[in-house]
Design a protein around this motif. Structure first.
Motif, PDB file in Angstrom:
ATOM      1  N   ASP A 248       5.791  12.810  -1.899  1.00 54.85           N
ATOM      2  CA  ASP A 248       4.817  11.925  -1.459  1.00 54.85           C
ATOM      3  C   ASP A 248       3.128  12.597  -0.591  1.00 54.85           C
ATOM      4  O   ASP A 248       2.425  12.329  -1.627  1.00 54.85           O
ATOM      5  CB  ASP A 248       4.720  10.665  -0.972  1.00 54.85           C
ATOM      6  N   ARG A 252      -0.808  13.287  -2.225  1.00 51.28           N
ATOM      7  CA  ARG A 252      -1.911  12.680  -2.307  1.00 51.28           C
ATOM      8  C   ARG A 252      -2.769  13.954  -1.871  1.00 51.28           C
ATOM      9  O   ARG A 252      -3.939  13.761  -1.871  1.00 51.28           O
ATOM     10  CB  ARG A 252      -1.913  11.997  -1.281  1.00 51.28           C
ATOM     11  N   PRO A 262      -1.507   6.091  -8.348  1.00 50.32           N
ATOM     12  CA  PRO A 262      -0.269   6.346  -7.820  1.00 50.32           C
ATOM     13  C   PRO A 262       1.313   5.554  -8.922  1.00 50.32           C
ATOM     14  O   PRO A 262       1.555   6.626  -9.415  1.00 50.32           O
ATOM     15  CB  PRO A 262      -0.390   5.659  -7.076  1.00 50.32           C
ATOM     16  N   ASP A 263       0.785   4.227  -9.760  1.00 44.10           N
ATOM     17  CA  ASP A 263       0.932   3.943 -10.782  1.00 44.10           C
ATOM     18  C   ASP A 263       1.090   4.275 -11.603  1.00 44.10           C
ATOM     19  O   ASP A 263       2.733   4.677 -12.519  1.00 44.10           O
ATOM     20  CB  ASP A 263       0.815   2.415 -11.385  1.00 44.10           C
ATOM     21  N   THR A 266       4.515   7.406 -10.779  1.00 43.59           N
ATOM     22  CA  THR A 266       5.678   6.815 -10.255  1.00 43.59           C
ATOM     23  C   THR A 266       5.781   6.586 -11.930  1.00 43.59           C
ATOM     24  O   THR A 266       7.187   5.782 -11.908  1.00 43.59           O
ATOM     25  CB  THR A 266       5.680   5.836 -10.126  1.00 43.59           C
ATOM     26  N   TRP A 305      13.527   8.185  -5.005  1.00 47.60           N
ATOM     27  CA  TRP A 305      11.760   8.304  -4.743  1.00 47.60           C
ATOM     28  C   TRP A 305      11.525   7.329  -5.681  1.00 47.60           C
ATOM     29  O   TRP A 305      10.531   6.570  -5.338  1.00 47.60           O
ATOM     30  CB  TRP A 305      11.606   9.953  -5.197  1.00 47.60           C
ATOM     31  N   GLN A 308      11.642   4.094  -3.835  1.00 45.97           N
ATOM     32  CA  GLN A 308      10.409   3.835  -2.984  1.00 45.97           C
ATOM     33  C   GLN A 308       8.999   3.989  -3.124  1.00 45.97           C
ATOM     34  O   GLN A 308       8.502   2.788  -2.870  1.00 45.97           O
ATOM     35  CB  GLN A 308      10.837   5.246  -1.843  1.00 45.97           C
ATOM     36  N   ARG A 309       9.058   4.454  -4.420  1.00 47.95           N
ATOM     37  CA  ARG A 309       7.590   4.366  -4.777  1.00 47.95           C
ATOM     38  C   ARG A 309       7.319   3.155  -5.208  1.00 47.95           C
ATOM     39  O   ARG A 309       6.186   2.241  -5.520  1.00 47.95           O
ATOM     40  CB  ARG A 309       7.356   5.582  -6.059  1.00 47.95           C
ATOM     41  N   ASP A 312       7.311   0.310  -2.012  1.00 49.25           N
ATOM     42  CA  ASP A 312       6.164   0.594  -1.222  1.00 49.25           C
ATOM     43  C   ASP A 312       4.644  -0.445  -2.451  1.00 49.25           C
ATOM     44  O   ASP A 312       3.739  -0.590  -1.692  1.00 49.25           O
ATOM     45  CB  ASP A 312       5.744   1.726  -1.209  1.00 49.25           C
ATOM     46  N   ARG A 313       5.103   0.109  -3.994  1.00 49.48           N
ATOM     47  CA  ARG A 313       3.540  -0.332  -4.117  1.00 49.48           C
ATOM     48  C   ARG A 313       3.671  -1.794  -4.519  1.00 49.48           C
ATOM     49  O   ARG A 313       2.457  -2.761  -4.300  1.00 49.48           O
ATOM     50  CB  ARG A 313       4.070  -0.253  -6.006  1.00 49.48           C
TER      51      ARG A 313
END
Length: 316
Positions: A248, A252, A262-263, A266, A305, A308-309, A312-313
């Motif tokens: 991650d 970034r 980021p979407d 993902t 992963w 998680q993403r 988190d979003r």
């Protein structure tokens, strides 16, 4: 974990007329051939040397080994033939296709695959090479390849196929979030717009690093036109598989991915995870017995992963 092909043929297994065609391309007799490990083609992968000392890399296959590999060799020849000299890629020296056997003769790269788990210095070198490659291949110098969305449309519906027929060992979280995963993959597919020639299979065994630290990106059968960030983000699947790095943080930090929604990232990872986990449960292709285990390992590494993403979003 790099599973090696155990059924690969070698230079001496090629019919005489194919070896002769390669020698005609090289302009000399081949006196040494050393088979190379790694990868998933059951055809030859030999570094050869001629009587005069010229070196080259030869890969050849026929339908007797795997019919799809023949199509992939033809696709790779068409792409490699027009790659610009300033890109960190091999050059095609010549090509033989008699309707059955397809052989590519490429420049020899005196290098090795990056170490896995990934070393920080080698990862930095590879990521820098992918950035250089994206600049060199934008706009795409190859018009005839499909777009990334065209190439991945079927693959990214893997979650639909999993939902219709869930495997017994499906991750419990994925089983209860199939709608979210399907929708994420659909968003990822829409994000794959761009006019960069992308490799689409960037991983350790498709990369070579020579003694000076120069990186060469090899094996181009899956090339497509897509966003400049695609190869960088897909390489991180391999990094995630082998562990040891904050993927991650890399997304970034890296110039090609730092500004991407980021979407969208993902979503692409969700699409890849669905493809890998769906493909892994299929029977192995002829002559390639280890690829399903490798796909399963990648999918198993990628799904947490993605989870998680997505989490988190949602929290953010």
């Amino acid at each position: 974990m790099r599973e090696l092909v155990r059924t690969r043929i070698g230079w001496t297994d090629l019919p005489g007329h194919v070896r002769s065609a390669v020698e005609e391309i090289l302009g000399d007799r081949v006196v040494e051939a050393v088979s190379q490990p790694g990868g998933y083609s059951p055809g030859t992968a030999d570094r050869v040397r001629t009587a005069a000392g010229r070196r080259a890399f030869v890969k050849a296959v026929s339908p007797a080994q795997n019919a799809r590999s023949v199509a992939l060799h033809r696709a790779e020849a068409a792409v490699t033939a027009v790659l610009p000299a300033h890109a960190p890629t091999p050059r095609l020296l010549g090509y033989h296709d008699d309707g059955e056997w397809v052989a590519l003769v490429l420049t020899d790269v005196d290098g090795r695959h990056p170490a896995t788990p990934w070393r920080a210095d080698e990862l930095d070198a590879v990521l820098g090479a992918l950035e250089t490659m994206a600049a060199a291949l934008t706009p795409s110098p190859v018009a005839h390849v499909p777009t990334a969305a065209e190439r991945l449309t079927h693959d990214f519906t893997g979650w639909h196929r999993i939902a219709a027929d869930p495997p017994a060992r499906l991750d419990p979280w994925a089983r209860t979030h199939l709608d979210q995963l399907r929708h994420a993959a659909e968003r990822g597919l829409v994000a794959l717009d761009g006019d960069t020639l992308c490799h689409l299979d960037a991983r350790a065994d498709n990369l070579l690093i020579d003694a000076t630290g120069t990186v060469t990106v090899v094996d181009w059968p899956h090339a497509c036109r897509g966003p400049a960030w695609l190869d960088t983000m897909t390489l991180l699947v391999n990094v995630r598989l082998h562990g040891g790095h904050d993927t991650d943080a890399l997304l970034r930090r890296l110039p090609l991915t730092a500004g991407v929604d980021p979407d969208a990232l993902t979503g692409v990872y969700a699409g890849l995870a669905g493809y890998l986990l769906d493909a892994a449960r299929q029977p192995p292709p002829p002559g390639i017995p280890t690829v399903r285990a490798f796909q399963q390992a990648q999918g198993d590494a990628l799904l947490p992963w993605v989870r998680q993403r997505l989490r988190d979003r949602t929290i953010g």
